[in-house]
Design a protein around this motif. Structure first.
Motif, PDB file in Angstrom:
ATOM      1  N   ALA A  25      -0.851  11.611  -2.823  1.00 44.46           N
ATOM      2  CA  ALA A  25      -1.380  10.789  -1.730  1.00 44.46           C
ATOM      3  C   ALA A  25      -1.919  11.632  -0.582  1.00 44.46           C
ATOM      4  O   ALA A  25      -3.011  11.374  -0.075  1.00 44.46           O
ATOM      5  CB  ALA A  25      -0.306   9.835  -1.218  1.00 44.46           C
ATOM      6  N   SER A  26      -1.169  12.642  -0.170  1.00 47.02           N
ATOM      7  CA  SER A  26      -1.634  13.438   0.972  1.00 47.02           C
ATOM      8  C   SER A  26      -2.901  14.214   0.618  1.00 47.02           C
ATOM      9  O   SER A  26      -3.794  14.357   1.447  1.00 47.02           O
ATOM     10  CB  SER A  26      -0.538  14.377   1.464  1.00 47.02           C
ATOM     11  N   ALA A  27      -2.994  14.709  -0.618  1.00 46.39           N
ATOM     12  CA  ALA A  27      -4.210  15.431  -1.025  1.00 46.39           C
ATOM     13  C   ALA A  27      -5.397  14.475  -1.108  1.00 46.39           C
ATOM     14  O   ALA A  27      -6.515  14.836  -0.733  1.00 46.39           O
ATOM     15  CB  ALA A  27      -3.983  16.115  -2.361  1.00 46.39           C
ATOM     16  N   LEU A  28      -5.165  13.240  -1.600  1.00 45.30           N
ATOM     17  CA  LEU A  28      -6.244  12.267  -1.684  1.00 45.30           C
ATOM     18  C   LEU A  28      -6.765  11.897  -0.303  1.00 45.30           C
ATOM     19  O   LEU A  28      -7.979  11.853  -0.074  1.00 45.30           O
ATOM     20  CB  LEU A  28      -5.767  11.011  -2.413  1.00 45.30           C
ATOM     21  N   VAL A  29      -5.847  11.643   0.617  1.00 48.09           N
ATOM     22  CA  VAL A  29      -6.256  11.297   1.976  1.00 48.09           C
ATOM     23  C   VAL A  29      -6.947  12.488   2.647  1.00 48.09           C
ATOM     24  O   VAL A  29      -7.959  12.320   3.338  1.00 48.09           O
ATOM     25  CB  VAL A  29      -5.058  10.807   2.812  1.00 48.09           C
ATOM     26  N   GLY A  30      -6.418  13.680   2.425  1.00 43.65           N
ATOM     27  CA  GLY A  30      -7.056  14.869   2.991  1.00 43.65           C
ATOM     28  C   GLY A  30      -8.464  15.073   2.471  1.00 43.65           C
ATOM     29  O   GLY A  30      -9.352  15.522   3.199  1.00 43.65           O
ATOM     30  N   ALA A  31      -8.695  14.744   1.192  1.00 39.78           N
ATOM     31  CA  ALA A  31     -10.036  14.891   0.630  1.00 39.78           C
ATOM     32  C   ALA A  31     -11.000  13.856   1.217  1.00 39.78           C
ATOM     33  O   ALA A  31     -12.183  14.136   1.370  1.00 39.78           O
ATOM     34  CB  ALA A  31      -9.968  14.761  -0.885  1.00 39.78           C
ATOM     35  N   LEU A  32     -10.488  12.681   1.519  1.00 36.90           N
ATOM     36  CA  LEU A  32     -11.343  11.640   2.079  1.00 36.90           C
ATOM     37  C   LEU A  32     -11.653  11.865   3.547  1.00 36.90           C
ATOM     38  O   LEU A  32     -12.699  11.463   4.028  1.00 36.90           O
ATOM     39  CB  LEU A  32     -10.708  10.259   1.894  1.00 36.90           C
ATOM     40  N   VAL A  33     -10.742  12.489   4.258  1.00 35.72           N
ATOM     41  CA  VAL A  33     -10.950  12.735   5.685  1.00 35.72           C
ATOM     42  C   VAL A  33     -11.688  14.010   5.825  1.00 35.72           C
ATOM     43  O   VAL A  33     -12.621  14.290   6.325  1.00 35.72           O
ATOM     44  CB  VAL A  33      -9.592  12.851   6.430  1.00 35.72           C
TER      45      VAL A  33
END
Length: 82
Positions: free
Chosen positions: A74-82
């Motif tokens: 989850a944190s990597a996915l959100v980091g990639a989107l931001v």
């Protein structure tokens, strides 16, 4: 193209400790639910295998494991989107 500003990776705003504590609790609860989901899917497969329906529950296990992957990253996915 202009460089995207980095707001300072690793620095938290004042008062963010409570929020990070809640995120930690949510992560532990989510991982607990994932483990429970895998156990329930496996138990259901074991029970239904006597009736010849065990293969139908493989999709349930696949969805549970897909959820585990999404939660774990989850944190990597959100980091990639931001």
């Amino acid at each position: 193209m202009a460089d995207v500003p980095d707001p300072g990776a690793g620095t938290q705003p004042p008062g963010a400790e409570g929020f990070t504590k809640i995120l930690g609790w949510a992560a532990w609860i989510a991982f607990g639910v994932c483990v429970l989901g895998v156990i329930v899917a496996g138990a259901t497969m074991a029970i239904q295998s006597r009736r010849g329906e065990g293969g139908e529950h493989m999709s349930r296990l696949g969805w549970v494991l897909a959820g585990c992957i999404v939660i774990g990253s989850a944190s990597a996915l959100v980091g990639a989107l931001v």
